[in-house]
Design a protein around this motif. Structure first.
Motif, short mmCIF file in Angstrom:
data_model
loop_
_atom_site.label_atom_id
_atom_site.label_comp_id
_atom_site.label_asym_id
_atom_site.label_seq_id
_atom_site.Cartn_x
_atom_site.Cartn_y
_atom_site.Cartn_z
N ASP A 148 3.04 8.77 1.86
CA ASP A 148 2.77 8.10 0.59
C ASP A 148 1.69 7.04 0.72
N ALA A 149 1.60 6.40 1.89
CA ALA A 149 0.55 5.40 2.09
C ALA A 149 -0.82 6.06 2.04
N ILE A 150 -0.95 7.24 2.62
CA ILE A 150 -2.25 7.90 2.69
C ILE A 150 -2.67 8.48 1.36
N LYS A 151 -1.78 9.23 0.68
CA LYS A 151 -2.22 9.97 -0.52
C LYS A 151 -1.56 9.50 -1.81
N GLY A 152 -0.63 8.54 -1.73
CA GLY A 152 0.08 8.10 -2.93
C GLY A 152 1.42 8.80 -3.06
N GLY A 153 2.29 8.25 -3.89
CA GLY A 153 3.64 8.78 -4.06
C GLY A 153 3.63 10.23 -4.47
N CYS A 154 4.49 11.03 -3.84
CA CYS A 154 4.45 12.48 -4.08
C CYS A 154 5.14 12.87 -5.38
N PHE A 155 5.96 12.00 -5.94
CA PHE A 155 6.68 12.35 -7.16
C PHE A 155 5.94 11.94 -8.43
N LYS A 204 -6.48 2.67 -2.94
CA LYS A 204 -5.39 1.72 -3.16
C LYS A 204 -5.34 0.73 -2.00
N GLU A 205 -5.86 -0.48 -2.24
CA GLU A 205 -6.03 -1.44 -1.16
C GLU A 205 -4.71 -1.91 -0.57
N SER A 206 -3.67 -2.01 -1.39
CA SER A 206 -2.39 -2.52 -0.89
C SER A 206 -1.77 -1.59 0.15
N ALA A 207 -2.26 -0.34 0.22
CA ALA A 207 -1.70 0.62 1.16
C ALA A 207 -2.24 0.43 2.58
N LEU A 208 -3.27 -0.42 2.74
CA LEU A 208 -3.91 -0.49 4.05
C LEU A 208 -2.98 -1.03 5.12
N TRP A 209 -2.01 -1.88 4.76
CA TRP A 209 -1.09 -2.42 5.76
C TRP A 209 -0.19 -1.32 6.32
N ASP A 210 0.19 -0.40 5.45
CA ASP A 210 0.99 0.72 5.91
C ASP A 210 0.16 1.71 6.74
N ALA A 223 0.41 0.53 10.20
CA ALA A 223 1.74 0.85 10.74
C ALA A 223 1.82 2.33 11.10
N ALA A 224 1.22 3.18 10.26
CA ALA A 224 1.26 4.62 10.50
C ALA A 224 0.51 4.99 11.78
N VAL A 225 -0.62 4.33 12.03
CA VAL A 225 -1.40 4.62 13.23
C VAL A 225 -0.53 4.45 14.48
N ALA A 226 0.28 3.41 14.50
CA ALA A 226 1.16 3.12 15.63
C ALA A 226 2.51 3.82 15.50
N ALA A 227 2.59 4.82 14.62
CA ALA A 227 3.83 5.58 14.40
C ALA A 227 5.00 4.65 14.09
N TRP A 228 4.72 3.56 13.40
CA TRP A 228 5.73 2.62 12.91
C TRP A 228 6.50 1.94 14.03
#
Length: 651
Positions: A404-411, A422-428, A431-436
């Protein structure tokens, strides 16, 4: 007459006394030898059981019925002398004043639609060379998963697959297929070998109930998340579903062909529910295998009317036995669990331990959806995201946070993600790069527990989602340049994230389902892989191919230790840019001393500083195969293309 209510059955099945008296540990199902066959059925609530014998998998008359002998711990058994190979059978169970007929829940072969179970000598029906088939040795650094439905894979007439094999297991075994048989553009297995994927995840291949195997498949279609038998391959994917041995043999031929190509096979398994409440498990032992509410009614955490009671001893045993059977008999390389949040943690950890005991079993992958489909009556720790720390470190989960961070909510079709600005997604994204592993939101044991992805069979394809964010009425067939750049960026992100990379078949050639979110019972034409589109979007295919290859040559991206995500150094950049570097692990065979990656989701070029040293440009966000030859060496700073993932290796 038996007057127990559903609530009474619940109380009985969950009592210590029932478990002590009826937990059976011996063999179940068919034990075949040429001299005779032993049938065993666990049915502790039955008062009498008969086996009914047939010559055919459907039609014809019963040629005899024999009583089973009641043994201890709920077991019923009968011995049939002589060679019974090819014989079909059902059980008639009596309880109180009622009786009913049932197939064998432990059957491993069956006639059309699974109505009659089959006794089979597998040594006689296995494909030639099956004993020499083995799981390919796939290094951790080479792991990537491509998800596909058996029917979708080859039902396109342009696939080059012979007509009788289209949509069948055997399509995977046809060598050298090309688009319209032109001899130039690879399709099917030929295509997969060129693409470089290491695992194919097959959407459900065990016998499911929503397709009538006795009828033409022209207008029938279903993904198969509605199981009827857990230990029998689906008949509609075989060339003859009326003969029980054919589906077994052809399923193994498919697996052998993928293995011969160096590709592992992952089964999408749906033990969390069955196709309706009138099913093979409920007919054997009513209510036992399915979780119940306090009033005894079936719990519906699957959203499909019932849910499997993995915490009950013989249900737990059934699930574990079934998975081990597929691993042993069909040489399966991994298991993806549908709605894994409906299983209890203890069962999943026990299963992992049992798989590990098989020869090479520690290399069998195991991951699942860490959520449920509704409210469940499971009152133990669920195998979901919240309890990730309780799961074995080699049980992975699909990370919807990354998706969802990369492409937006799937629903929500219109909700943007990072690739859409979506700039607010950059923090996630960081986190995703480091596999959380560096986030308190979802701390796994190791990066190997995280499946990094942006699209799967559920919800919109990536291409459709990208277009739906930008257009009210998208032209799904158009080669939209902005969507192509966003598609490349999305792939550039999750294919450089730590964890296990996964994607839906055809994502790499902009697969479209015309904006339909869930096509589980839509037309075959909508669901099929469009092999003409693979040629039309060949540059996007090559982009995925380059990233898959690049990832293999920097093994630390796939590392399973926690020190690797901790070693990632993030840069301080202008938002919403993300940049980071990761040193190679000494002696791991990496082609570069370190990897340096930048993500630019904006529509403008951006100039960013490079870390100290000389850096080889491996991918500029358009071509991901620059690393294969001589490339530019840069130092000091570099320019990022609009909407791009740019990758450097330290020279």
């Amino acid at each position: 007459m038996n007057t127990r209510t559903p609530a009474d059955w619940k109380a009985l099945f969950e009592s210590d006394a029932f478990a002590q008296q009826n937990t059976y540990t011996g063999p179940l199902g068919v034990e075949y030898t040429p001299a005779g066959t032993r049938l065993r059925l666990w049915a502790p609530t039955a008062r009498q059981v008969y086996v009914n014998l047939y010559r055919r998998g459907d039609g014809g008359v019963c040629i005899g019925s024999l009583p089973l002998e009641k043994r201890g711990q709920g077991l019923w058994s009968v011995y049939l002398p002589g060679d019974q190979h090819g014989r079909y059978y059902t059980y008639t169970l009596h309880a109180g004043s009622t009786s009913w007929e049932a197939a064998d829940p432990y059957a491993r072969a069956a006639g059309v639609n699974g109505k009659r179970s089959m006794i089979a000598d597998f040594a006689r029906i296995d494909p030639p060379g099956w004993l020499h088939d083995h799981r390919p040795n796939i290094p951790v650094s080479h792991r990537s998963v491509w998800e596909v439905n058996v029917r979708d894979f080859s039902q396109d007439p342009a696939s080059g697959v012979r007509p009788a094999w289209r949509g069948k297991y055997l399509a995977f075994a046809q060598q050298g297929t090309t688009l319209h048989s032109d001899g130039i553009h690879p399709t099917c297995l030929n295509y997969l070998k060129r693409l470089g994927v290491s695992y194919v995840q097959l959407m459900p291949i065990f016998d499911f109930g929503s397709v009538d195997e006795s009828r033409s498949l022209t207008r029938q279609y279903n993904w198969g998340y509605d199981p009827a038998h857990f230990n029998i391959p689906e008949g509609s994917y075989s060339t003859d579903p009326t003969r029980g041995e054919v589906r077994v043999r052809e399923c193994k031929q498919m697996i052998a062909a993928l293995h011969a190509a160096g590709i592992g096979v992952i089964m999408d398994v749906v033990y969390n529910h069955m196709y309706g409440n009138d099913n093979v498990l409920n007919r054997a032992v009513p209510y036992y295998y399915f979780r119940q509410n306090e009033d005894g009614s079936f719990s519906n955490g699957s959203g499909c009317g019932n849910e499997f009671a993995s915490e009950r001893p013989m249900a737990r045993r059934y699930l574990i036995d079934s998975v081990l059977y597929w691993a042993r008999e069909y040489h399966i390389d991994g298991f993806r669990f549908d709605l894994m949040g409906l299983y209890d943690v203890e069962t999943m950890n026990l299963l992992r331990a049992e798989l590990d005991q098989l020869p090479g079993g520690q290399n069998i992958l195991m991951y699942g959806e860490p959520w449920q489909g509704g409210v469940s009556a499971l009152h133990r720790y669920e195998a979901n995201k919240n309890n990730l720390a309780m799961l074995n470190e080699r049980i992975g989960i699909f990370c919807d946070n990354t998706r969802d961070a990369i492409k937006g909510g799937c629903f929500n079709a219109r909700e943007p993600g990072y690739v859409e600005g979506k700039e607010s997604a950059l923090w996630d994204i960081g986190a995703a790069v480091a596999a959380w592993c560096r986030s308190s939101a979802l701390p796994p044991h190791s990066p190997g527990q995280i499946v990094s992805y942006v699209s799967a069979h559920d919800n919109f394809t990536l291409w459709d989602k990208l277009l739906l964010v930008r257009y009210k009425r998208p032209e799904y067939g158009a080669m939209d340049s902005v969507a192509l750049a966003q598609n490349r960026l999305a792939a550039g992100i999750y294919l450089t994230c730590m964890g296990l990379p996964f994607w839906q078949a055809g994502e790499e050639f902009a697969r479209t389902k015309k904006g339909q979110g869930n096509s589980y019972r839509s037309s075959p034409a909508l669901n099929r892989l469009d092999w003409q589109r693979a040629q039309q979007f060949h540059e996007l295919v090559d982009y995925y191919r380059g990233l898959i290859g690049l990832r293999r040559y920097f093994p630390r991206l796939s590392a399973l230790d926690t020190a690797s995500p901790a070693a990632i150094q993030f840069f301080s950049l202008e938002q919403p840019l993300v940049g980071w570097q990761l040193p190679a692990t000494f002696g791991d065979g990496a082609l570069w001393q370190a990897l340096c990656v930048f993500y630019n989701p904006t529509g403008q070029e951006k100039t960013v500083p490079l870390p100290e040293g000389s850096w080889k440009l491996l991918s500029d966000g358009i071509s991901s195969s620059l690393w294969r030859g001589e490339s530019q060496i840069r130092s000091g700073q570099t320019v990022l293309l609009p909407t791009s993932a740019t990758i450097f290796g330290k020279a």
